[in-house]
Design a protein around this motif. Sequence first.
Motif, PDB file in Angstrom:
ATOM      1  N   ILE A 183       0.826  -1.214   0.000  1.00 35.10           N
ATOM      2  CA  ILE A 183       0.000   0.000   0.000  1.00 35.10           C
ATOM      3  C   ILE A 183       0.864   1.270   0.000  1.00 35.10           C
ATOM      4  O   ILE A 183       0.438   2.312  -0.499  1.00 35.10           O
ATOM      5  CB  ILE A 183      -1.020  -0.016   1.170  1.00 35.10           C
ATOM      6  N   ARG A 184       2.079   1.169   0.503  1.00 35.91           N
ATOM      7  CA  ARG A 184       2.966   2.353   0.484  1.00 35.91           C
ATOM      8  C   ARG A 184       3.352   2.723  -0.944  1.00 35.91           C
ATOM      9  O   ARG A 184       3.593   3.881  -1.261  1.00 35.91           O
ATOM     10  CB  ARG A 184       4.215   2.101   1.343  1.00 35.91           C
ATOM     11  N   ASP A 185       3.439   1.738  -1.828  1.00 30.80           N
ATOM     12  CA  ASP A 185       3.690   2.030  -3.251  1.00 30.80           C
ATOM     13  C   ASP A 185       2.399   2.459  -3.946  1.00 30.80           C
ATOM     14  O   ASP A 185       2.400   3.333  -4.809  1.00 30.80           O
ATOM     15  CB  ASP A 185       4.202   0.765  -3.972  1.00 30.80           C
ATOM     16  N   ILE A 186       1.303   1.789  -3.580  1.00 26.49           N
ATOM     17  CA  ILE A 186       0.047   1.981  -4.302  1.00 26.49           C
ATOM     18  C   ILE A 186      -0.580   3.348  -4.014  1.00 26.49           C
ATOM     19  O   ILE A 186      -1.034   4.040  -4.931  1.00 26.49           O
ATOM     20  CB  ILE A 186      -0.950   0.851  -3.923  1.00 26.49           C
ATOM     21  N   GLU A 187      -0.599   3.734  -2.739  1.00 28.28           N
ATOM     22  CA  GLU A 187      -1.352   4.932  -2.346  1.00 28.28           C
ATOM     23  C   GLU A 187      -0.919   6.205  -3.087  1.00 28.28           C
ATOM     24  O   GLU A 187      -1.763   6.898  -3.656  1.00 28.28           O
ATOM     25  CB  GLU A 187      -1.307   5.125  -0.825  1.00 28.28           C
ATOM     26  N   PRO A 188       0.399   6.533  -3.116  1.00 29.66           N
ATOM     27  CA  PRO A 188       0.768   7.779  -3.830  1.00 29.66           C
ATOM     28  C   PRO A 188       0.428   7.734  -5.313  1.00 29.66           C
ATOM     29  O   PRO A 188       0.022   8.748  -5.891  1.00 29.66           O
ATOM     30  CB  PRO A 188       2.277   7.892  -3.617  1.00 29.66           C
ATOM     31  N   LEU A 189       0.550   6.562  -5.925  1.00 30.36           N
ATOM     32  CA  LEU A 189       0.223   6.445  -7.360  1.00 30.36           C
ATOM     33  C   LEU A 189      -1.268   6.647  -7.583  1.00 30.36           C
ATOM     34  O   LEU A 189      -1.696   7.290  -8.544  1.00 30.36           O
ATOM     35  CB  LEU A 189       0.642   5.060  -7.885  1.00 30.36           C
ATOM     36  N   TYR A 190      -2.062   6.126  -6.674  1.00 28.00           N
ATOM     37  CA  TYR A 190      -3.519   6.248  -6.804  1.00 28.00           C
ATOM     38  C   TYR A 190      -3.961   7.689  -6.559  1.00 28.00           C
ATOM     39  O   TYR A 190      -4.739   8.253  -7.333  1.00 28.00           O
ATOM     40  CB  TYR A 190      -4.200   5.275  -5.833  1.00 28.00           C
ATOM     41  N   ARG A 191      -3.423   8.279  -5.497  1.00 23.06           N
ATOM     42  CA  ARG A 191      -3.834   9.653  -5.165  1.00 23.06           C
ATOM     43  C   ARG A 191      -3.404  10.628  -6.263  1.00 23.06           C
ATOM     44  O   ARG A 191      -4.059  11.646  -6.483  1.00 23.06           O
ATOM     45  CB  ARG A 191      -3.234  10.087  -3.826  1.00 23.06           C
ATOM     46  N   ALA A 192      -2.322  10.320  -6.969  1.00 23.21           N
ATOM     47  CA  ALA A 192      -1.863  11.187  -8.059  1.00 23.21           C
ATOM     48  C   ALA A 192      -2.625  10.929  -9.361  1.00 23.21           C
ATOM     49  O   ALA A 192      -2.366  11.589 -10.373  1.00 23.21           O
ATOM     50  CB  ALA A 192      -0.369  10.980  -8.284  1.00 23.21           C
ATOM     51  N   GLY A 193      -3.529   9.973  -9.348  1.00 24.85           N
ATOM     52  CA  GLY A 193      -4.322   9.688 -10.557  1.00 24.85           C
ATOM     53  C   GLY A 193      -3.544   8.924 -11.618  1.00 24.85           C
ATOM     54  O   GLY A 193      -3.946   8.863 -12.780  1.00 24.85           O
ATOM     55  N   ILE A 194      -2.411   8.318 -11.224  1.00 27.66           N
ATOM     56  CA  ILE A 194      -1.579   7.584 -12.200  1.00 27.66           C
ATOM     57  C   ILE A 194      -2.182   6.203 -12.477  1.00 27.66           C
ATOM     58  O   ILE A 194      -2.068   5.679 -13.579  1.00 27.66           O
ATOM     59  CB  ILE A 194      -0.133   7.395 -11.659  1.00 27.66           C
ATOM     60  N   ILE A 195      -2.776   5.593 -11.448  1.00 29.42           N
ATOM     61  CA  ILE A 195      -3.329   4.234 -11.627  1.00 29.42           C
ATOM     62  C   ILE A 195      -4.824   4.233 -11.328  1.00 29.42           C
ATOM     63  O   ILE A 195      -5.321   5.067 -10.564  1.00 29.42           O
ATOM     64  CB  ILE A 195      -2.640   3.205 -10.695  1.00 29.42           C
ATOM     65  N   ASN A 196      -5.526   3.285 -11.953  1.00 29.90           N
ATOM     66  CA  ASN A 196      -6.935   3.109 -11.610  1.00 29.90           C
ATOM     67  C   ASN A 196      -7.288   1.642 -11.389  1.00 29.90           C
ATOM     68  O   ASN A 196      -8.399   1.205 -11.694  1.00 29.90           O
ATOM     69  CB  ASN A 196      -7.874   3.788 -12.615  1.00 29.90           C
TER      70      ASN A 196
END
Length: 297
Positions: free
Chosen positions: A41-54
């Motif tokens: 989740i430490r990798d996933i969260e910033p990517l998700y919050r930045a709109g990079i991943i869905n």
Amino acid sequence: MFNPAQFSPAIQQRRRGMPLTHDQRHPARAAPRIFADSANIRDIEPLYRAGIINGVTTNPTLVKKAGANSWQQAKEMLTEILILLAPNPVSLELTALTPEAMLAQAQELAALGSNAVIKVPVGGYRTVDTNADPLTGLKVIRELWQQRIHTNATLVFNTTQAFWAANAGASCVSPFLGRVADYLAKHDDELGSPGNSLYQTGREARFHNTEYVACGGSRQDSGSRLVQEIVTVFAHYDIRTEVLAASIRNPAQLTEMLLAGADILTVPAAILAGVADHPLTDLGMQAFCADAEVFSR
Ligand code: G3P
């Protein structure tokens, strides 16, 4: 370097029928979706919050790597990801081996969140159990489709596996293009035909190298050609099962997947971190910043 044919009208038509990735007003609304291939989740969260991943894809190896040491810890870790990503999909993989146990585990994982997608390995897992039914994975996908539970058919290495998984009702199929390249580097016969699609051609349970039927091309490109081949077949028959390009090793393969027509790209966080960088971008910015100093006077 992989050099695919242009998108056929059939591929363009198929893409038009796929769900939108972004809001109607977004300029890249029909782009392929980008998922993080991670259980951390430490990798996933910033990517998700930045709109990079869905979306996110996990597997038992990634869950263990992220620190889970028991089934209970694994479920807690996965639940946290499901809550963060909701309503976007998170693939959770089955580890049981018999249809009965797999279906029970699928129910347990599906209950963790309405955005859970059950990752079902295609095949019978005969290296794990020599007596296993080779159709185990397909039967489980079919049953879950009847129960309206979304599935991601995983560990796909040739087009027939992808086609049969789609036919069984899989929501998406995951060809592992990086592992095709790894396998090729270790096992492929230099004098053999290009590609390592490995189809079973006789009655005996042995696999033989074959050429890629639809794509041809050089052996180094086999992983990317596998994805292109599946996309082409799905487009010809208007199959709406999404093609999720998995086991991506580098940014060049990301470009190849965009050219191949993949519907979803699942990418390790470390590779995503490198996609926007280029040495000439850095040098260009260095010069612009130096020249812009005059504006701050
Ligand atoms: O989603 C799982 C898949 O991407 C795993 O890839 O790197 O273990 O071959 P890899």
